[in-house]
Scaffold this active site. Structure first.
Site, PDB file in Angstrom:
ATOM      1  N   CYS A  70       0.844  -1.197   0.000  1.00  0.00           N
ATOM      2  CA  CYS A  70       0.000   0.000   0.000  1.00  0.00           C
ATOM      3  C   CYS A  70       0.877   1.244   0.000  1.00  0.00           C
ATOM      4  O   CYS A  70       1.991   1.236   0.531  1.00  0.00           O
ATOM      5  CB  CYS A  70      -0.923   0.008   1.222  1.00  0.00           C
ATOM      6  SG  CYS A  70      -2.178   1.321   1.168  1.00  0.00           S
ATOM      7  N   CYS A  74      -1.941   4.063   6.995  1.00  0.00           N
ATOM      8  CA  CYS A  74      -2.997   4.193   8.000  1.00  0.00           C
ATOM      9  C   CYS A  74      -2.581   3.462   9.278  1.00  0.00           C
ATOM     10  O   CYS A  74      -2.263   2.267   9.250  1.00  0.00           O
ATOM     11  CB  CYS A  74      -4.312   3.626   7.464  1.00  0.00           C
ATOM     12  SG  CYS A  74      -4.861   4.442   5.940  1.00  0.00           S
ATOM     13  N   CYS A  77      -4.336   0.062  10.215  1.00  0.00           N
ATOM     14  CA  CYS A  77      -4.483  -0.960   9.169  1.00  0.00           C
ATOM     15  C   CYS A  77      -4.370  -2.364   9.753  1.00  0.00           C
ATOM     16  O   CYS A  77      -3.430  -2.669  10.492  1.00  0.00           O
ATOM     17  CB  CYS A  77      -3.429  -0.757   8.085  1.00  0.00           C
ATOM     18  SG  CYS A  77      -3.526  -1.978   6.752  1.00  0.00           S
TER      19      CYS A  77
END
Length: 348
Positions: A70, A74, A77
Protein backbone atom coordinates in the site's frame (compact mmCIF):
# COMPACT_ATOMS: atom_id res chain seq x y z
CA UNK A 1 49.12 -28.31 -18.49
CA UNK A 2 48.44 -26.02 -15.55
CA UNK A 3 45.31 -28.00 -14.61
CA UNK A 4 47.29 -31.24 -14.73
CA UNK A 5 49.90 -29.75 -12.39
CA UNK A 6 47.21 -28.75 -9.91
CA UNK A 7 45.44 -32.07 -9.76
CA UNK A 8 48.76 -33.93 -9.56
CA UNK A 9 49.41 -32.29 -6.19
CA UNK A 10 47.42 -33.99 -3.37
CA UNK A 11 47.40 -30.81 -1.26
CA UNK A 12 46.13 -28.61 -4.05
CA UNK A 13 43.58 -31.24 -5.04
CA UNK A 14 42.24 -31.33 -1.48
CA UNK A 15 41.98 -27.54 -1.43
CA UNK A 16 40.10 -27.62 -4.72
CA UNK A 17 37.63 -30.17 -3.36
CA UNK A 18 37.07 -28.16 -0.17
CA UNK A 19 36.52 -24.99 -2.16
CA UNK A 20 34.02 -26.73 -4.44
CA UNK A 21 32.09 -28.16 -1.49
CA UNK A 22 32.05 -24.75 0.17
CA UNK A 23 30.45 -23.16 -2.89
CA UNK A 24 27.92 -26.00 -3.16
CA UNK A 25 26.78 -25.65 0.45
CA UNK A 26 26.66 -21.85 0.15
CA UNK A 27 24.38 -22.16 -2.87
CA UNK A 28 22.12 -24.64 -1.09
CA UNK A 29 21.93 -22.43 2.00
CA UNK A 30 21.11 -19.40 -0.13
CA UNK A 31 18.31 -21.28 -1.92
CA UNK A 32 16.82 -22.50 1.36
CA UNK A 33 16.98 -19.02 2.86
CA UNK A 34 15.21 -17.59 -0.23
CA UNK A 35 12.51 -20.27 -0.05
CA UNK A 36 11.89 -19.57 3.63
CA UNK A 37 11.54 -15.83 3.10
CA UNK A 38 9.31 -16.02 0.02
CA UNK A 39 7.05 -18.96 0.87
CA UNK A 40 3.97 -18.54 3.04
CA UNK A 41 4.09 -19.80 6.59
CA UNK A 42 2.37 -23.15 6.67
CA UNK A 43 -0.74 -23.23 8.82
CA UNK A 44 -0.97 -25.68 11.68
CA UNK A 45 -1.79 -29.08 10.21
CA UNK A 46 -5.35 -29.78 11.32
CA UNK A 47 -7.31 -32.92 10.56
CA UNK A 48 -10.36 -32.44 8.41
CA UNK A 49 -13.71 -33.95 9.34
CA UNK A 50 -15.01 -35.11 5.95
CA UNK A 51 -18.62 -34.67 7.08
CA UNK A 52 -17.82 -31.06 7.89
CA UNK A 53 -16.24 -30.63 4.46
CA UNK A 54 -19.33 -32.00 2.72
CA UNK A 55 -21.53 -29.56 4.67
CA UNK A 56 -19.15 -26.62 4.30
CA UNK A 57 -20.48 -23.07 4.19
CA UNK A 58 -21.22 -21.68 0.75
CA UNK A 59 -18.80 -18.80 0.03
CA UNK A 60 -21.57 -16.43 -1.09
CA UNK A 61 -19.50 -13.27 -0.56
CA UNK A 62 -15.70 -13.36 -0.54
CA UNK A 63 -13.11 -10.65 0.14
CA UNK A 64 -9.89 -11.30 -1.77
CA UNK A 65 -6.92 -9.31 -0.45
CA UNK A 66 -4.63 -10.19 -3.35
CA UNK A 67 -1.92 -7.72 -2.36
CA UNK A 68 -0.65 -6.36 0.95
CA UNK A 69 1.38 -3.49 -0.51
CA UNK A 70 0.00 0.00 0.00
CA UNK A 71 1.09 3.58 -0.63
CA UNK A 72 -0.70 4.86 2.50
CA UNK A 73 0.30 4.31 6.12
CA UNK A 74 -3.00 4.19 8.00
CA UNK A 75 -2.08 3.64 11.64
CA UNK A 76 -4.92 1.19 12.32
CA UNK A 77 -4.48 -0.96 9.17
CA UNK A 78 -5.29 -4.60 9.95
CA UNK A 79 -3.99 -6.13 6.70
CA UNK A 80 -0.45 -4.79 6.48
CA UNK A 81 2.41 -5.24 4.00
CA UNK A 82 3.94 -8.33 5.61
CA UNK A 83 4.73 -9.72 2.13
CA UNK A 84 4.94 -8.31 -1.39
CA UNK A 85 3.61 -11.52 -2.96
CA UNK A 86 0.92 -11.42 -5.66
CA UNK A 87 -0.31 -14.58 -7.38
CA UNK A 88 0.25 -14.91 -11.12
CA UNK A 89 -2.87 -13.76 -12.97
CA UNK A 90 -3.83 -17.21 -14.26
CA UNK A 91 -3.52 -18.76 -10.80
CA UNK A 92 -5.71 -16.02 -9.33
CA UNK A 93 -8.28 -16.70 -12.05
CA UNK A 94 -8.16 -20.43 -11.28
CA UNK A 95 -8.92 -19.72 -7.63
CA UNK A 96 -11.79 -17.38 -8.53
CA UNK A 97 -13.27 -20.05 -10.77
CA UNK A 98 -13.10 -22.56 -7.91
CA UNK A 99 -14.97 -20.09 -5.70
CA UNK A 100 -17.65 -19.52 -8.35
CA UNK A 101 -18.12 -23.28 -8.72
CA UNK A 102 -18.58 -23.47 -4.93
CA UNK A 103 -21.38 -20.88 -4.96
CA UNK A 104 -19.71 -17.46 -4.80
CA UNK A 105 -22.02 -14.65 -5.93
CA UNK A 106 -20.01 -11.60 -4.88
CA UNK A 107 -16.28 -10.93 -4.98
CA UNK A 108 -14.70 -7.92 -3.31
CA UNK A 109 -11.10 -7.06 -4.23
CA UNK A 110 -9.04 -5.33 -1.57
CA UNK A 111 -5.51 -4.98 -0.25
CA UNK A 112 -3.27 -3.32 0.66
CA UNK A 113 -4.10 -1.02 -2.21
CA UNK A 114 -5.53 -3.12 -5.08
CA UNK A 115 -4.70 -0.52 -7.75
CA UNK A 116 -0.95 -0.78 -7.08
CA UNK A 117 0.00 -3.97 -9.01
CA UNK A 118 0.56 -3.05 -12.68
CA UNK A 119 -1.09 0.34 -12.03
CA UNK A 120 -4.53 -1.24 -11.83
CA UNK A 121 -4.23 -3.53 -14.85
CA UNK A 122 -3.97 -6.70 -12.76
CA UNK A 123 -7.11 -5.68 -10.85
CA UNK A 124 -8.92 -4.67 -14.05
CA UNK A 125 -8.29 -8.07 -15.63
CA UNK A 126 -9.65 -9.81 -12.52
CA UNK A 127 -12.75 -7.59 -12.53
CA UNK A 128 -13.31 -8.29 -16.22
CA UNK A 129 -12.84 -12.03 -15.75
CA UNK A 130 -15.27 -12.22 -12.83
CA UNK A 131 -18.02 -10.32 -14.64
CA UNK A 132 -17.61 -11.53 -18.24
CA UNK A 133 -16.28 -15.08 -17.84
CA UNK A 134 -17.64 -16.12 -14.44
CA UNK A 135 -20.73 -13.87 -14.78
CA UNK A 136 -20.79 -13.05 -11.07
CA UNK A 137 -23.79 -10.94 -9.99
CA UNK A 138 -21.52 -8.56 -8.06
CA UNK A 139 -17.92 -7.42 -8.42
CA UNK A 140 -16.66 -4.74 -6.03
CA UNK A 141 -13.44 -3.04 -4.95
CA UNK A 142 -12.23 -1.31 -1.78
CA UNK A 143 -9.52 1.27 -2.45
CA UNK A 144 -7.98 4.39 -0.94
CA UNK A 145 -8.61 6.01 -4.33
CA UNK A 146 -5.16 7.54 -4.76
CA UNK A 147 -4.10 5.41 -7.76
CA UNK A 148 -7.34 5.44 -9.77
CA UNK A 149 -7.33 7.08 -13.20
CA UNK A 150 -10.27 7.87 -15.48
CA UNK A 151 -8.76 5.60 -18.14
CA UNK A 152 -9.34 2.66 -15.77
CA UNK A 153 -13.06 3.40 -15.69
CA UNK A 154 -13.11 3.70 -19.47
CA UNK A 155 -11.58 0.25 -19.82
CA UNK A 156 -13.08 -1.71 -16.91
CA UNK A 157 -15.90 0.37 -15.39
CA UNK A 158 -18.68 -1.49 -17.21
CA UNK A 159 -17.74 -4.70 -15.38
CA UNK A 160 -17.57 -3.16 -11.89
CA UNK A 161 -20.68 -3.01 -9.69
CA UNK A 162 -19.41 -1.16 -6.61
CA UNK A 163 -16.35 0.95 -5.84
CA UNK A 164 -15.80 1.67 -2.14
CA UNK A 165 -13.38 4.45 -1.24
CA UNK A 166 -11.96 4.60 2.28
CA UNK A 167 -12.43 8.01 3.88
CA UNK A 168 -12.32 8.57 7.64
CA UNK A 169 -12.52 12.35 7.74
CA UNK A 170 -13.22 15.35 5.53
CA UNK A 171 -10.55 17.31 7.35
CA UNK A 172 -7.17 16.94 5.65
CA UNK A 173 -5.25 17.47 8.89
CA UNK A 174 -7.08 14.53 10.45
CA UNK A 175 -6.35 12.34 7.43
CA UNK A 176 -2.66 13.22 7.77
CA UNK A 177 -2.70 12.22 11.46
CA UNK A 178 -4.36 8.91 10.63
CA UNK A 179 -1.97 8.21 7.76
CA UNK A 180 -4.74 8.24 5.15
CA UNK A 181 -2.62 10.38 2.84
CA UNK A 182 0.27 10.44 0.41
CA UNK A 183 2.40 13.56 0.60
CA UNK A 184 0.35 16.75 0.34
CA UNK A 185 -2.26 15.40 -2.07
CA UNK A 186 -5.85 16.07 -0.97
CA UNK A 187 -7.61 12.83 -0.12
CA UNK A 188 -10.96 14.63 -0.06
CA UNK A 189 -10.52 16.27 -3.48
CA UNK A 190 -9.65 12.89 -4.93
CA UNK A 191 -12.74 11.37 -3.33
CA UNK A 192 -14.98 13.95 -5.02
CA UNK A 193 -13.32 13.30 -8.38
CA UNK A 194 -13.87 9.54 -8.10
CA UNK A 195 -17.49 10.06 -7.08
CA UNK A 196 -18.06 11.94 -10.35
CA UNK A 197 -16.33 9.24 -12.37
CA UNK A 198 -18.53 6.59 -10.76
CA UNK A 199 -21.58 8.59 -11.81
CA UNK A 200 -20.26 9.07 -15.34
CA UNK A 201 -19.28 5.42 -15.88
CA UNK A 202 -22.23 3.91 -13.99
CA UNK A 203 -20.44 2.35 -11.02
CA UNK A 204 -22.18 2.33 -7.63
CA UNK A 205 -20.25 4.55 -5.21
CA UNK A 206 -19.66 3.51 -1.60
CA UNK A 207 -17.69 4.98 1.32
CA UNK A 208 -15.90 3.05 4.09
CA UNK A 209 -14.87 4.80 7.32
CA UNK A 210 -12.88 3.49 10.29
CA UNK A 211 -13.90 5.25 13.49
CA UNK A 212 -10.96 5.86 15.79
CA UNK A 213 -9.64 8.31 18.37
CA UNK A 214 -8.87 10.97 15.73
CA UNK A 215 -12.34 11.18 14.12
CA UNK A 216 -14.74 9.82 16.75
CA UNK A 217 -15.99 13.29 17.71
CA UNK A 218 -16.57 14.51 14.14
CA UNK A 219 -19.94 14.97 12.47
CA UNK A 220 -19.71 13.77 8.87
CA UNK A 221 -23.43 13.98 8.15
CA UNK A 222 -23.36 16.92 5.73
CA UNK A 223 -20.47 15.54 3.69
CA UNK A 224 -21.95 12.06 3.42
CA UNK A 225 -25.35 13.38 2.37
CA UNK A 226 -23.68 15.52 -0.27
CA UNK A 227 -21.77 12.56 -1.71
CA UNK A 228 -24.83 10.29 -1.45
CA UNK A 229 -23.12 6.87 -1.54
CA UNK A 230 -25.22 3.72 -1.96
CA UNK A 231 -23.74 2.56 1.37
CA UNK A 232 -21.64 4.18 4.06
CA UNK A 233 -19.89 1.37 5.90
CA UNK A 234 -18.73 2.50 9.36
CA UNK A 235 -16.25 0.25 11.17
CA UNK A 236 -15.03 0.34 14.73
CA UNK A 237 -11.21 0.29 14.88
CA UNK A 238 -10.19 -3.37 15.28
CA UNK A 239 -6.97 -4.83 16.74
CA UNK A 240 -5.50 -7.92 15.04
CA UNK A 241 -2.44 -9.52 16.63
CA UNK A 242 0.48 -9.68 14.23
CA UNK A 243 -1.00 -7.02 11.95
CA UNK A 244 -1.62 -3.84 13.96
CA UNK A 245 -0.92 -5.10 17.48
CA UNK A 246 1.72 -7.27 19.14
CA UNK A 247 5.48 -7.69 18.78
CA UNK A 248 5.49 -8.85 15.14
CA UNK A 249 3.05 -6.19 13.94
CA UNK A 250 3.91 -3.51 11.39
CA UNK A 251 1.45 -1.07 12.98
CA UNK A 252 0.71 0.01 16.56
CA UNK A 253 -3.02 0.64 16.52
CA UNK A 254 -3.65 0.73 20.26
CA UNK A 255 -3.73 4.53 20.24
CA UNK A 256 -6.53 4.47 17.64
CA UNK A 257 -8.87 2.19 19.60
CA UNK A 258 -12.21 3.54 20.87
CA UNK A 259 -14.71 2.03 23.28
CA UNK A 260 -18.08 0.51 22.41
CA UNK A 261 -19.74 3.53 24.02
CA UNK A 262 -17.73 5.99 21.90
CA UNK A 263 -18.60 4.04 18.77
CA UNK A 264 -22.29 4.06 19.67
CA UNK A 265 -22.20 7.80 20.31
CA UNK A 266 -20.75 8.30 16.83
CA UNK A 267 -23.54 6.16 15.35
CA UNK A 268 -26.20 8.09 17.27
CA UNK A 269 -24.79 11.37 15.95
CA UNK A 270 -25.24 10.07 12.39
CA UNK A 271 -28.54 8.25 12.83
CA UNK A 272 -30.23 10.49 10.24
CA UNK A 273 -27.98 9.14 7.46
CA UNK A 274 -30.08 6.43 5.82
CA UNK A 275 -27.20 4.73 3.97
CA UNK A 276 -25.17 4.17 7.17
CA UNK A 277 -24.21 0.53 7.81
CA UNK A 278 -22.52 0.18 11.23
CA UNK A 279 -20.10 -2.63 12.06
CA UNK A 280 -18.79 -3.07 15.57
CA UNK A 281 -15.80 -5.27 16.33
CA UNK A 282 -18.14 -8.09 17.36
CA UNK A 283 -19.91 -8.07 14.00
CA UNK A 284 -16.79 -7.62 11.92
CA UNK A 285 -14.45 -10.20 13.41
CA UNK A 286 -16.20 -13.43 12.35
CA UNK A 287 -18.59 -12.37 9.60
CA UNK A 288 -16.22 -11.94 6.66
CA UNK A 289 -14.74 -14.58 4.38
CA UNK A 290 -11.24 -13.23 3.83
CA UNK A 291 -8.76 -14.69 1.35
CA UNK A 292 -5.15 -13.57 1.65
CA UNK A 293 -2.59 -13.18 -1.13
CA UNK A 294 -2.01 -16.97 -1.23
CA UNK A 295 -5.77 -17.61 -1.42
CA UNK A 296 -5.94 -18.92 2.14
CA UNK A 297 -8.99 -18.22 4.28
CA UNK A 298 -8.11 -16.22 7.41
CA UNK A 299 -9.64 -17.14 10.77
CA UNK A 300 -9.86 -14.03 13.00
CA UNK A 301 -11.76 -15.57 15.94
CA UNK A 302 -8.76 -15.51 18.29
CA UNK A 303 -7.87 -11.91 17.52
CA UNK A 304 -5.25 -12.82 14.91
CA UNK A 305 -5.28 -14.14 11.35
CA UNK A 306 -4.80 -17.90 11.31
CA UNK A 307 -4.56 -19.15 7.71
CA UNK A 308 -6.15 -22.22 6.22
CA UNK A 309 -4.43 -24.12 3.45
CA UNK A 310 -4.80 -22.51 0.04
CA UNK A 311 -7.93 -23.24 -1.96
CA UNK A 312 -5.56 -23.80 -4.89
CA UNK A 313 -4.11 -26.81 -3.05
CA UNK A 314 -7.03 -28.36 -1.14
CA UNK A 315 -10.12 -26.83 -2.72
CA UNK A 316 -12.69 -24.40 -1.37
CA UNK A 317 -14.72 -26.77 0.80
CA UNK A 318 -11.79 -28.02 2.86
CA UNK A 319 -10.16 -24.60 3.23
CA UNK A 320 -13.37 -22.84 4.26
CA UNK A 321 -13.79 -25.22 7.20
CA UNK A 322 -10.92 -23.33 8.88
CA UNK A 323 -12.17 -19.82 8.09
CA UNK A 324 -14.01 -19.26 11.38
CA UNK A 325 -16.83 -17.77 9.33
CA UNK A 326 -20.11 -17.10 11.15
CA UNK A 327 -22.84 -17.10 8.51
CA UNK A 328 -25.53 -16.01 10.98
CA UNK A 329 -23.51 -12.93 11.92
CA UNK A 330 -22.86 -12.28 8.22
CA UNK A 331 -26.62 -12.12 7.60
CA UNK A 332 -27.27 -10.19 10.85
CA UNK A 333 -24.84 -7.40 9.89
CA UNK A 334 -26.53 -7.05 6.49
CA UNK A 335 -23.82 -8.82 4.52
CA UNK A 336 -26.39 -9.92 1.96
CA UNK A 337 -27.94 -6.91 0.18
CA UNK A 338 -28.75 -5.64 -3.31
CA UNK A 339 -25.17 -5.75 -4.58
CA UNK A 340 -25.57 -5.87 -8.35
CA UNK A 341 -25.76 -2.42 -9.96
CA UNK A 342 -28.26 -3.85 -12.45
CA UNK A 343 -30.68 -4.41 -9.54
CA UNK A 344 -30.03 -1.12 -7.71
CA UNK A 345 -32.12 0.94 -10.16
CA UNK A 346 -29.83 3.92 -9.71
CA UNK A 347 -30.36 7.19 -11.55
CA UNK A 348 -27.13 7.81 -13.40
Amino acid sequence: MQFFSVVSSPVLLLQLCISTLHHMFASIFSAVRYWRTTSPVSPVDRKVDQRKVQNATTPTSVNYHFTRKCNYKCGFCFHTAKTSFVLPLEEAKRGLKLLKESGMEKINFSGGEPFLPDKGEFLGKLVQYCKQDLQLPSVSIVSNGSMIKETWFQKYGADLDILAISCDSFDEATNQLIGRAQGKKSHVDNLLKIKNWCLQYKVAFKINSVINTFNVDEDLTENILQLNPVRWKVFQCLLIDGENAGESALREAERFVISEQQFQEFLDRHSSVSCLVPESNEKMRNSYLILDEYMRFLDCREGRKDPSKSILDVGVKEAICFSGFDEKMFLKRGGKYVWSKADMKLEW
